[in-house]
Design an enzyme around this catalytic site. Structure first.
Site, PDB file in Angstrom:
ATOM      1  N   ASN A 172       1.961  94.590  50.964  1.00 13.39           N
ATOM      2  CA  ASN A 172       1.094  93.444  51.694  1.00 13.39           C
ATOM      3  C   ASN A 172       0.499  94.004  52.953  1.00 13.39           C
ATOM      4  O   ASN A 172       0.091  93.188  53.711  1.00 13.39           O
ATOM      5  CB  ASN A 172       1.897  92.288  51.993  1.00 13.39           C
ATOM      6  CG  ASN A 172       3.246  92.463  52.779  1.00 13.39           C
ATOM      7  OD1 ASN A 172       3.356  93.425  53.374  1.00 13.39           O
ATOM      8  ND2 ASN A 172       3.845  91.433  53.164  1.00 13.39           N
ATOM      9  N   LYS A 173       0.705  95.219  53.473  1.00 11.87           N
ATOM     10  CA  LYS A 173       0.476  95.679  54.891  1.00 11.87           C
ATOM     11  C   LYS A 173      -1.049  95.772  54.855  1.00 11.87           C
ATOM     12  O   LYS A 173      -1.770  95.777  53.793  1.00 11.87           O
ATOM     13  CB  LYS A 173       1.078  96.874  55.239  1.00 11.87           C
ATOM     14  CG  LYS A 173       2.690  96.460  55.240  1.00 11.87           C
ATOM     15  CD  LYS A 173       2.805  95.671  56.650  1.00 11.87           C
ATOM     16  CE  LYS A 173       4.168  95.350  57.085  1.00 11.87           C
ATOM     17  NZ  LYS A 173       5.313  94.845  56.155  1.00 11.87           N
ATOM     18  N   ILE A 174      -1.648  96.162  55.871  1.00 10.70           N
ATOM     19  CA  ILE A 174      -3.078  96.523  56.170  1.00 10.70           C
ATOM     20  C   ILE A 174      -3.485  97.448  55.162  1.00 10.70           C
ATOM     21  O   ILE A 174      -4.749  97.411  54.846  1.00 10.70           O
ATOM     22  CB  ILE A 174      -3.140  96.709  57.790  1.00 10.70           C
ATOM     23  CG1 ILE A 174      -4.951  96.431  58.152  1.00 10.70           C
ATOM     24  CG2 ILE A 174      -2.878  97.907  57.994  1.00 10.70           C
ATOM     25  CD1 ILE A 174      -5.450  95.128  58.390  1.00 10.70           C
ATOM     26  N   MET A 175      -2.789  98.490  54.930  1.00 14.26           N
ATOM     27  CA  MET A 175      -3.195  99.405  54.000  1.00 14.26           C
ATOM     28  C   MET A 175      -1.678  99.627  53.191  1.00 14.26           C
ATOM     29  O   MET A 175      -0.675  99.689  53.954  1.00 14.26           O
ATOM     30  CB  MET A 175      -3.854 100.767  54.491  1.00 14.26           C
ATOM     31  CG  MET A 175      -2.897 101.443  55.437  1.00 14.26           C
ATOM     32  SD  MET A 175      -3.541 103.032  55.606  1.00 14.26           S
ATOM     33  CE  MET A 175      -2.515 103.985  54.369  1.00 14.26           C
TER      34      MET A 175
ATOM     35  N   ASN B 184       4.053  98.942  52.699  1.00 11.55           N
ATOM     36  CA  ASN B 184       4.727  97.837  52.005  1.00 11.55           C
ATOM     37  C   ASN B 184       3.098  97.302  51.405  1.00 11.55           C
ATOM     38  O   ASN B 184       2.079  97.356  52.099  1.00 11.55           O
ATOM     39  CB  ASN B 184       5.537  97.150  52.521  1.00 11.55           C
ATOM     40  CG  ASN B 184       6.027  95.936  51.499  1.00 11.55           C
ATOM     41  OD1 ASN B 184       6.393  96.541  50.559  1.00 11.55           O
ATOM     42  ND2 ASN B 184       6.156  94.662  51.800  1.00 11.55           N
TER      43      ASN B 184
END
Length: 388
Positions: free
Chosen positions: A188-191, A186
């Site tokens: 906003n995730k780390i990637m 998604n």
């Protein structure tokens, strides 16, 4: 007004731009193609599993995994109460019923309560084919206390690693635990792939059948033939190219988020909070620092809502930690095995801006804003502890 500081904005460079352009120019714009195949291979290698399936979301990965693990109506599925609703939605899609299990002070599921919930459910005659864990805020659950006991009870493990890509536990990568694991990409995730997810497993048959379901369960016939319900869950080749570029920068993204997390941790003693995950801080855990979440001291003069409102007035985005599922109207009256920790964390926690693109001045702005709110602008005196 100062520029907006976002909670977890994706960082995109020329590397990502070139990757997407490469995919567009290749002509492979549908949910098949060389970028998709390469992305699956590279993600499997990164997490140390044999097989990977790129999908439209982490929720889709959870749903397909549950289906292929035999979950259906009437089943009871233990799941952390401290999680995002997508975890429990995937259970509901199968017709099964979530049973909520509370957490440890680091936010992850309490292994003792988890095993107690399974023993209680099985003793009452309920079928418990699968239990779900969640790696909260980028920290792996205590799998060394979960995997073997579940196996002894005949219960499969599905790991919701949506938040923890790049984290490790005792040298094993997040996404490698259990019968299968789900990752989220998604925004906003780390990637990110802007939206997307991945199903990971060492079970080739599980991945193959999940792949079949993810493409509308089309049969191998010369026409469109279907014998069961399928889903439109595949990731596109273009988004896979974006994911490959982000994956190549994953360690860099984790390093920057860790630096930001460390800055918040350093200020905690002065400002009256701890970082979620810092109790206990153990060497075997290596977090990915996805979202830095602070837990206010019990004697804090302000509430999380007041912190979030004050930061918003300074154009800084902050959020509450996940509201426990057993407190959600959606799940009112649901069975839970609770110890009060998740409710306490919800009552005292705030998630702060954590994106890898934040500048040093951005972090100073956040910390200075917290200082004005939590200490009235005064530097709090922290007693020195003499060792030796």
């Amino acid at each position: 007004m100062n520029s907006r500081i976002l909670l977890s904005q994706a960082t995109v460079t020329e590397t990502e731009e070139n990757a997407v352009l490469r995919a567009l120019r290749s002509g492979w714009v549908a949910p098949v193609g060389p970028e998709l195949e390469a992305f699956e291979k590279e993600m499997a290698e990164r997490t140390g599993v044999s097989h990977a399936l790129a999908l439209s979301s982490g929720t889709a990965a959870l749903h397909l995994a549950l289906l292929r693990m035999g979950v259906g109506p009437g089943d009871r599925i233990p799941v952390p109460t401290l999680t995002f609703v997508a975890t429990t939605n995937a259970i509901a899609y199968t017709g099964a019923t979530p049973v909520f299990v509370d957490c440890l002070p680091d936010g992850n599921i309490d292994p003792v309560l988890l095993l107690h919930s399974i023993d209680t459910l099985q003793a009452a005659g309920h079928r418990v084919p699968v239990a779900i864990t969640v790696d909260l805020m980028g920290r792996c659950a205590n799998y060394q206390e979960i995997e073997a006991p579940l196996q002894e009870r005949g219960v499969e493990l599905l790991a919701d690693a949506a938040e923890s890509l790049g984290a490790t536990l005792n040298g094993r990568a997040a996404g490698s635990f259990g019968k299968a694991a789900a990752i989220s990409f998604n925004g906003n995730k780390i990637m990110t792939t802007s939206g997307g997810g991945m199903l990971l497993s060492n079970d080739a048959e599980l991945i193959d059948t999940a792949r079949y379901l993810s493409t509308q369960a089309r049969q191998p016939a010369p026409w469109y033939q279907h014998t069961e319900i399928g889903y439109n869950y595949r990731l596109s080749n273009i988004l896979a190219a974006l994911g490959r570029a982000q994956l190549g920068r994953l360690d860099q993204l984790i390093q920057r988020r860790t630096e930001i997390r460390d800055r918040y941790a350093e200020a905690g003693g002065e400002l009256g909070y701890r970082l979620l995950g810092d109790v206990p801080e153990t060497a075997e855990h290596r977090e990915n620092a996805w979202l830095s979440t602070i837990v206010l001291d019990e004697a804090s003069p302000v509430t999380p809502s007041e912190v979030i409102k004050a930061l918003e007035q300074e154009n800084i985005e902050a959020r509450h930690i996940w509201k426990p599922m057993h407190l959600q109207p959606l799940h009112a009256g649901s069975l839970g095995f609770l110890n009060g920790v998740s409710e306490d964390l919800f009552a005292r926690s705030v998630t702060l801006p954590s994106g890898a693109g934040l500048s040093e001045s951005d972090i100073e702005r956040v910390i200075d804003s917290l200082r004005r709110l939590l200490t009235g602008g005064r530097r709090r005196q922290v007693a020195a502890v003499r060792v030796g």
